[in-house]
Enzyme design. Structure first.
Site, PDB file in Angstrom:
ATOM      1  N   ARG A  74      36.228  46.438  50.661  1.00 45.82           N
ATOM      2  CA  ARG A  74      36.900  45.858  49.506  1.00 45.82           C
ATOM      3  C   ARG A  74      37.010  44.339  49.691  1.00 45.82           C
ATOM      4  O   ARG A  74      37.212  43.859  50.814  1.00 45.82           O
ATOM      5  CB  ARG A  74      38.294  46.460  49.432  1.00 45.82           C
ATOM      6  CG  ARG A  74      39.147  46.044  48.230  1.00 45.82           C
ATOM      7  CD  ARG A  74      38.671  46.665  46.982  1.00 45.82           C
ATOM      8  NE  ARG A  74      39.653  46.624  45.910  1.00 45.82           N
ATOM      9  CZ  ARG A  74      39.326  46.839  44.638  1.00 45.82           C
ATOM     10  NH1 ARG A  74      38.075  47.075  44.288  1.00 45.82           N
ATOM     11  NH2 ARG A  74      40.246  46.813  43.703  1.00 45.82           N
TER      12      ARG A  74
ATOM     13  N   THR B 152      31.125  49.362  37.213  1.00 44.30           N
ATOM     14  CA  THR B 152      31.167  49.582  38.664  1.00 44.30           C
ATOM     15  C   THR B 152      30.035  50.563  38.855  1.00 44.30           C
ATOM     16  O   THR B 152      29.410  50.969  37.875  1.00 44.30           O
ATOM     17  CB  THR B 152      32.547  50.171  39.046  1.00 44.30           C
ATOM     18  OG1 THR B 152      33.535  49.169  38.862  1.00 44.30           O
ATOM     19  CG2 THR B 152      32.633  50.665  40.473  1.00 44.30           C
TER      20      THR B 152
ATOM     21  N   THR C   6      31.563  47.760  43.467  1.00 41.00           N
ATOM     22  CA  THR C   6      31.962  47.131  42.208  1.00 41.00           C
ATOM     23  C   THR C   6      31.995  45.607  42.256  1.00 41.00           C
ATOM     24  O   THR C   6      32.215  45.016  43.307  1.00 41.00           O
ATOM     25  CB  THR C   6      33.368  47.647  41.801  1.00 41.00           C
ATOM     26  OG1 THR C   6      33.715  47.115  40.537  1.00 41.00           O
ATOM     27  CG2 THR C   6      34.429  47.275  42.801  1.00 41.00           C
TER      28      THR C   6
HETATM   29  O1  DON Z   1      38.507  48.990  42.104  1.00 35.10           O
HETATM   30  C1  DON Z   1      38.742  49.362  40.962  1.00 35.10           C
HETATM   31  O2  DON Z   1      39.445  50.317  40.712  1.00 35.10           O
HETATM   32  C2  DON Z   1      38.087  48.633  39.811  1.00 35.10           C
HETATM   33  N1  DON Z   1      37.755  47.295  40.198  1.00 35.10           N
HETATM   34  C3  DON Z   1      36.908  49.400  39.355  1.00 35.10           C
HETATM   35  C4  DON Z   1      36.326  48.832  38.102  1.00 35.10           C
HETATM   36  C5  DON Z   1      35.459  49.771  37.405  1.00 35.10           C
HETATM   37  O3  DON Z   1      35.274  50.907  37.756  1.00 35.10           O
HETATM   38  C6  DON Z   1      34.856  49.281  36.171  1.00 35.10           C
HETATM   39  N2  DON Z   1      33.817  50.174  35.772  1.00 35.10           N
HETATM   40  N3  DON Z   1      33.456  50.940  35.147  1.00 35.10           N
END
Ligand code: DON
Length: 599
Positions: free
Chosen positions: A109, A410, A428
């Site tokens: 992350r 993502t 992501t």
């Molecule tokens: O980490 C997270 O929960 C978000 N940054 C994920 C974003 C996401 O899944 C957007 N996509 N579809």
């Protein structure tokens, strides 16, 4: 009571009590399950969001690489073919389970830069400044992907690093043929670039569509083709070559982690930051460390569920929901029947309320994972479920109303190799194309993951997110995530690998893929293709994909007090299911360009 409601209410009264019970009425108003055919292979399978990435994963496996080698190759390939979400400028979570039962959770992350402060997105009056945490240089967290892949390969890879990175270098240099969805995505995006390219200096705010694309394309290192020079929008079938990205990937291939976090790439990234008034420094890059976390375990209907711990909220929330739902006979109630939808929604509502209150980076404060995963706690949470009425979210816990906050891009991939090693990885940039900032001369996009923090604890931020102090910004801290890679086993044997993008819908989409398979007997492709539902406590709505609920079911749910919100499709779920006898079944979400390939 109106006559037509009477039988429904009676059925509800007969079938529901406020305590969990093992039976349900014989399927009433269940939505017929759509047919869909999965890909079935004998030995190995890759499911990802792009056919080229899946192909590269399979090639690595066929060359003798293991699932971990293939994961590195797929991750870098996605950075080329799926700029909307695939990345080297973002981060992610990778869960694995080896054929020998060994398991691990690799957290790559992004982190808040050292110069980040709790109030960095607030003006002098303490109000959130629109767009600051989502667009532009200040929105980016310190990227974790390359360090994550390097760490994974160091611990578990078999083939030489160079060999697993090379396919992405080749892809970038040779060029990628745009699909319809990618062309549309590029055409509707305003990229931000600070460098003077081809005589142009582009500012986001001044961007005009035709010119903007040309500058952005040059900055991303695509060799502009004649269409672009004429200001013509991208079309499906156009080939774009990522010249600068190919050089960056070559440095990563040759120097490993250092090829990104030091030297030329770090120079280019920090120069970009300086020009765009961002705050990521060389020190931030040097300091970035991925972390091995202890995966979470839960049980559901005889399966062991392995998933990701904080700083993702996804694993905790998934296991809470499964605990809450296990006492109910969802299968008998019927897929997307009023009764099953009632139970599932009530579980989701309660779990998302907990998420907003308790979850954050465990390295910066206590996250009560143990308490949230205690069976009596979750049983007691469901005991407040009303028999045939929705529980208003305002009564589940006091708190301000906030809408869904996460945007829609993502990506997730699953890999099972011929030995039975399994990888489930969600990665992501956060929003589509992240912060929209292209690192000039390096050809990659930076994430806007800083928006996953709570910009102003206790108050909705510009995207409507409310979070507590647990998810406030602090230097070096990881922002809370919903990403939920999961691996299920039965009797210690691999059974299911699953994950998806979709922001706050990730957790409920993973839940539904599991329920679809285990409770409703769907194959892997049906499990990912079937229309979905989503509730996240606040706003107090059930999001409904087209075809998910029969009209009569919608009437019944409304009569029970649920508000239904028809919504455009979400999520790109990938599933690998192990069939009796060991063959593998792949489900790749038809909502995207996703692809299951194997041998
Ligand atoms: O980490 C997270 O929960 C978000 N940054 C994920 C974003 C996401 O899944 C957007 N996509 N579809």
């Amino acid at each position: 009571m109106k006559r037509y409601l009477y039988p429904l209410a009676l059925a509800a009264l007969l079938s529901c009590t406020s305590t969990p019970h093992a039976t349900a009425p014989v399927a009433t108003l269940a939505t017929p399950i759509p047919t869909a055919t999965p890909v079935v292979t004998a030995k190995a399978l890759v499911t990802s969001a792009h056919p080229e990435a899946s192909r590269i994963g399979v090639e690595i496996l066929q060359k003798g690489g293991n699932a971990y080698d293939a994961a590195v190759a797929v991750q870098f390939a996605l950075a080329v073919v799926l700029p909307v979400a695939g990345n080297i400028g973002g981060g992610g979570f990778l869960l694995y389970r080896g054929a020998d039962g060994q398991e691990g959770a690799l957290d790559f992350r992004e982190t808040a830069p050292a110069a980040a402060t709790r109030d960095m997105y607030l003006d002098k009056q303490g109000n959130v400044i629109p767009d600051l945490s989502t667009l532009g240089h200040l929105a980016a967290g310190v990227p974790g992907t390359v360090a994550g892949m390097w760490e994974l390969h160091k611990k578990l890879g078999k083939l030489p690093w160079k060999e697993v990175v090379q396919p992405a270098v080749d892809l970038a240099a040779k060029g990628v043929v745009l699909t319809e969805k990618e062309a549309a995505g590029l055409n509707r995006t305003k990229f931000i670039t600070t460098a003077v390219t081809a005589g142009q200096h582009m500012e986001h705010s001044q961007a005009t569509p035709g010119v903007r694309m040309e500058a952005a394309v040059n900055e991303m290192g695509f060799l502009p083709n004649s269409y672009v020079r004429e200001g013509r929008p991208w079309q499906p079938g156009d080939t774009i070559r990522h010249r600068y990205l190919a050089s960056t990937l070559s440095r990563i291939r040759d120097e490993g982690r250092t090829g990104f976090y030091a030297g030329t790439t770090a120079d280019l990234l920090t120069q970009e930051m300086q020009r765009g008034h961002g705050i990521i420094t060389k020190q931030d890059l040097q300091n970035y460390q991925p972390k091995w976390r202890t995966p979470l375990h839960g049980q559901y209907r005889g399966y062991d569920v392995l998933t990701f711990p904080p700083p993702s909220s996804g694993g905790v929330a998934l296991l809470q929901m499964l605990q809450m739902l296990e006492p109910y006979d969802l299968g008998r109630a019927g897929w997307h029947s009023p009764q099953a939808t009632h139970w599932i929604t009530e579980a989701q509502r309660r779990v998302y309320a907990d998420r907003a209150t308790y979850l954050g980076d465990p390295d910066f404060g206590h996250v009560p994972v143990k308490q949230l995963l205690e069976k009596p706690y979750n049983k007691q949470r469901m005991a407040t479920t009303l028999p045939y009425r929705a529980t208003p979210s305002s009564q589940v816990t006091a708190g301000p109303n906030f809408p869904s906050y996460e945007s829609d891009q993502t990506t997730h991939y699953n890999i099972v190799d011929a030995q039975g090693n399994a990888v489930s990885c969600t990665t992501t940039l956060n929003g589509a194309y992240g912060s929209k900032v292209v690192v000039a001369g390096a050809g990659f996009l930076l994430n806007n993951e800083m928006d996953d923090f709570s910009s102003k604890p206790g108050t909705p931020n510009s995207y409507g997110l409310v979070g507590g102090a647990a998810n406030a910004i602090a230097p070096g801290k990881r922002m809370l995530s919903s990403m939920t890679p999961a691996i299920l086993t039965k009797n210690k044997k691999l059974a299911l690998v699953v994950g998806t993008p979709g922001g706050s819908t990730i957790i409920t989409s993973v839940l539904q893929a599991i329920l679809n398979t285990l409770d409703y007997g769907m194959n892997a492709q049906q499990a990912v293709a079937a229309p979905r539902l989503h509730h996240q406590w606040l706003p107090d709505l059930i999001d409904v994909e087209a075809g998910a609920l029969l009209p009569a079911t919608q009437d019944t749910l409304r009569a029970r007090g649920y508000k239904l919100n028809p919504r455009a499709p979400w999520g790109r779920v990938e599933v690998i299911r192990v069939l009796p006898g060991g063959r593998l079944e792949g489900g790749a979400d038809p909502r995207g360009d996703d692809s299951s390939q194997g041998y």
